[in-house]
Design a protein around this motif. Structure first.
Motif, mmCIF file in Angstrom:
data_model
loop_
_atom_site.group_PDB
_atom_site.id
_atom_site.type_symbol
_atom_site.label_atom_id
_atom_site.label_comp_id
_atom_site.label_asym_id
_atom_site.label_seq_id
_atom_site.Cartn_x
_atom_site.Cartn_y
_atom_site.Cartn_z
ATOM 1 N N LEU A 24 0.730 -1.091 -0.102
ATOM 2 C CA LEU A 24 0.058 0.269 -0.063
ATOM 3 C C LEU A 24 1.008 1.158 -0.098
ATOM 4 N N THR A 25 0.253 2.297 -0.718
ATOM 5 C CA THR A 25 1.162 3.609 -0.663
ATOM 6 C C THR A 25 0.960 4.206 0.472
ATOM 7 N N ASN A 26 1.706 5.184 1.014
ATOM 8 C CA ASN A 26 1.785 5.901 2.302
ATOM 9 C C ASN A 26 1.536 7.272 2.286
ATOM 10 N N GLU A 27 1.321 7.822 0.809
ATOM 11 C CA GLU A 27 0.985 9.274 0.563
ATOM 12 C C GLU A 27 -0.506 9.321 0.745
ATOM 13 N N ALA A 28 -0.814 10.529 1.099
ATOM 14 C CA ALA A 28 -2.322 11.111 1.140
ATOM 15 C C ALA A 28 -2.872 11.027 -0.166
ATOM 16 N N PRO A 29 -3.962 10.684 -0.379
ATOM 17 C CA PRO A 29 -4.863 9.696 0.587
ATOM 18 C C PRO A 29 -4.035 8.197 0.650
ATOM 19 N N CYS A 30 -4.019 8.049 2.069
ATOM 20 C CA CYS A 30 -3.402 6.768 2.265
ATOM 21 C C CYS A 30 -4.089 5.662 1.680
ATOM 22 N N CYS A 31 -3.207 4.557 1.680
ATOM 23 C CA CYS A 31 -3.453 3.141 1.160
ATOM 24 C C CYS A 31 -4.149 2.919 -0.216
ATOM 25 N N GLY A 32 -3.627 3.468 -1.207
ATOM 26 C CA GLY A 32 -3.769 2.744 -2.487
ATOM 27 C C GLY A 32 -2.942 1.798 -3.015
ATOM 28 N N ASN A 33 -3.158 1.171 -3.924
ATOM 29 C CA ASN A 33 -2.323 -0.081 -4.385
ATOM 30 C C ASN A 33 -0.917 0.267 -4.852
ATOM 31 N N GLY A 34 -0.023 -0.298 -4.054
ATOM 32 C CA GLY A 34 1.530 -0.063 -4.379
ATOM 33 C C GLY A 34 2.326 -1.612 -5.207
ATOM 34 N N ALA A 35 3.402 -1.092 -5.412
ATOM 35 C CA ALA A 35 4.432 -2.094 -6.105
ATOM 36 C C ALA A 35 5.092 -2.626 -5.040
ATOM 37 N N PRO A 36 5.577 -4.040 -5.042
ATOM 38 C CA PRO A 36 6.351 -4.440 -4.104
ATOM 39 C C PRO A 36 7.808 -3.750 -4.034
ATOM 40 N N ASN A 37 8.161 -3.263 -3.052
ATOM 41 C CA ASN A 37 9.511 -2.876 -2.828
ATOM 42 C C ASN A 37 10.281 -3.503 -1.762
ATOM 43 N N THR A 38 10.287 -4.835 -1.490
ATOM 44 C CA THR A 38 11.060 -5.499 -0.436
ATOM 45 C C THR A 38 12.269 -5.638 -0.861
ATOM 46 N N ASN A 39 13.432 -5.399 -0.036
ATOM 47 C CA ASN A 39 14.836 -5.903 -0.170
ATOM 48 C C ASN A 39 15.159 -7.159 0.514
ATOM 49 N N SER A 40 14.643 -7.203 1.406
ATOM 50 C CA SER A 40 14.611 -8.628 2.329
ATOM 51 C C SER A 40 13.642 -8.951 3.338
ATOM 52 N N TRP A 41 13.437 -10.046 3.757
ATOM 53 C CA TRP A 41 12.342 -10.507 4.602
ATOM 54 C C TRP A 41 13.214 -11.079 5.870
ATOM 55 N N THR A 42 12.407 -10.726 7.058
ATOM 56 C CA THR A 42 12.970 -11.228 8.227
ATOM 57 C C THR A 42 11.858 -12.259 8.898
ATOM 58 N N VAL A 43 12.046 -13.514 9.298
ATOM 59 C CA VAL A 43 11.246 -14.441 9.773
ATOM 60 C C VAL A 43 11.537 -14.717 11.338
ATOM 61 N N GLU A 44 10.737 -14.660 11.993
ATOM 62 C CA GLU A 44 10.914 -14.903 13.492
ATOM 63 C C GLU A 44 10.080 -15.962 14.107
ATOM 64 N N PHE A 45 10.236 -16.698 15.016
ATOM 65 C CA PHE A 45 9.486 -17.683 15.804
ATOM 66 C C PHE A 45 9.715 -17.015 17.287
ATOM 67 N N ARG A 46 8.738 -16.824 18.065
ATOM 68 C CA ARG A 46 8.919 -16.635 19.398
ATOM 69 C C ARG A 46 8.427 -17.361 20.340
ATOM 70 N N GLN A 47 8.732 -17.588 21.617
ATOM 71 C CA GLN A 47 8.038 -18.364 22.635
ATOM 72 C C GLN A 47 6.937 -17.621 23.158
ATOM 73 N N ASP A 48 5.975 -18.143 23.820
ATOM 74 C CA ASP A 48 4.755 -17.260 24.345
ATOM 75 C C ASP A 48 5.086 -17.054 25.772
ATOM 76 N N ASP A 49 4.652 -15.573 26.062
ATOM 77 C CA ASP A 49 4.854 -15.028 27.428
ATOM 78 C C ASP A 49 3.590 -14.706 27.879
ATOM 79 N N GLY A 50 2.618 -15.611 28.402
ATOM 80 C CA GLY A 50 1.382 -15.290 28.915
ATOM 81 C C GLY A 50 0.292 -14.346 27.917
ATOM 82 N N GLY A 51 0.461 -15.214 26.779
ATOM 83 C CA GLY A 51 -0.636 -14.657 25.623
ATOM 84 C C GLY A 51 0.007 -13.481 25.018
ATOM 85 N N THR A 52 1.304 -13.286 25.019
ATOM 86 C CA THR A 52 2.133 -12.180 24.084
ATOM 87 C C THR A 52 3.268 -12.892 23.751
#
Length: 236
Positions: free
Chosen positions: A75-103
């Motif tokens: 999505l684009t971030n210019e006003a008005p917000c949230c129109g269709n945007g083109a992929p601009n990702t350079n990299s992806w970060t994948v994480e797994f975390r333990q649970d801590d009381g529901g968070t």
């Protein structure tokens, strides 16, 4: 003359190939389109500022998670917000975390992958906030597996990293929506958490797979071919 692969070897290789594309051990399927539902940002700019979304899961059996898939939009971030945007990702970060009381709690797995390591495909045409958007499916082999134990609650996160924040990646919703389905989200400024939001509406669309590494499949195939060749020479 090139030796023929024995029929048994072919059958076993076929079995391995089927296992490699087996059903996920956990799945939160995307909400029925074209509306993509509640979308939460999971995107950093070059100064490590932005938002990160996380969703919880638990498994019925132990699994070595080595492949993940997810769905999202840009999505684009210019006003008005949230129109269709083109992929601009350079990299992806994948994480797994333990649970801590529901968070989300202690970090259990974190790895960043070049965008070229992720297979991106156009899933469908969607609608967000009344605007037409391109919806993408993403598929990534982790390279090193995350060992998840049965009955334990974990948190999964995937985050786009890019030079800027427009367009930005939004992780789309899983469906059908049920009361209590929530996503945990943090905001960051220069890598430091500035806010936490534990009740973002709706689960995220993703799936987790327990599959053999491609190298293991290749070695198994070579071993089967070699064994077949030895049996043929012995018979001769």
């Amino acid at each position: 003359m090139t030796p023929r692969i024995p029929r048994l070897a072919l059958l076993l290789l076929a079995s391995l190939s089927i296992h490699a594309v087996a059903a996920p051990v956990y799945e939160q399927a995307p909400v029925a389109g074209p509306n993509v539902g509640a979308v939460w940002t999971s995107h950093f700019n070059s100064s490590n500022s932005g938002w990160q979304a996380q969703d919880d899961f638990s498994l019925g059996a132990n699994a070595a998670i080595s492949r993940v898939t997810w769905r999202g939009i840009y999505l684009t971030n210019e006003a008005p917000c949230c129109g269709n945007g083109a992929p601009n990702t350079n990299s992806w970060t994948v994480e797994f975390r333990q649970d801590d009381g529901g968070t989300p709690g202690a970090l259990a797995f974190s790895k960043t992958y070049a965008d070229s390591a992720v297979h991106r495909s156009n899933a469908t045409d969607g609608v967000f906030a009344g605007n037409p958007v391109d919806v993408y499916d993403f598929d990534l082999a982790l390279g090193s597996a995350f060992a998840a134990e049965a009955g334990i609650n974990y948190w999964f996160s995937v985050r786009s990293n890019a030079d800027g924040f427009s367009p930005f990646f939004g992780w789309t919703m899983a469906g059908p929506y049920e009361a209590g389905d929530v996503t945990f989200q943090n905001s960051y400024a220069n890598g430091v958490v500035t806010g936490t939001f534990a009740a973002r509406g709706g689960d995220r669309a993703f799936a987790l797979y327990d599959v053999p590494e491609p190298t293991a499949l290749a070695l198994a195939g070579v071993g089967l071919i070699a064994a077949g060749s030895r049996r043929k020479r012995s018979a001769s």
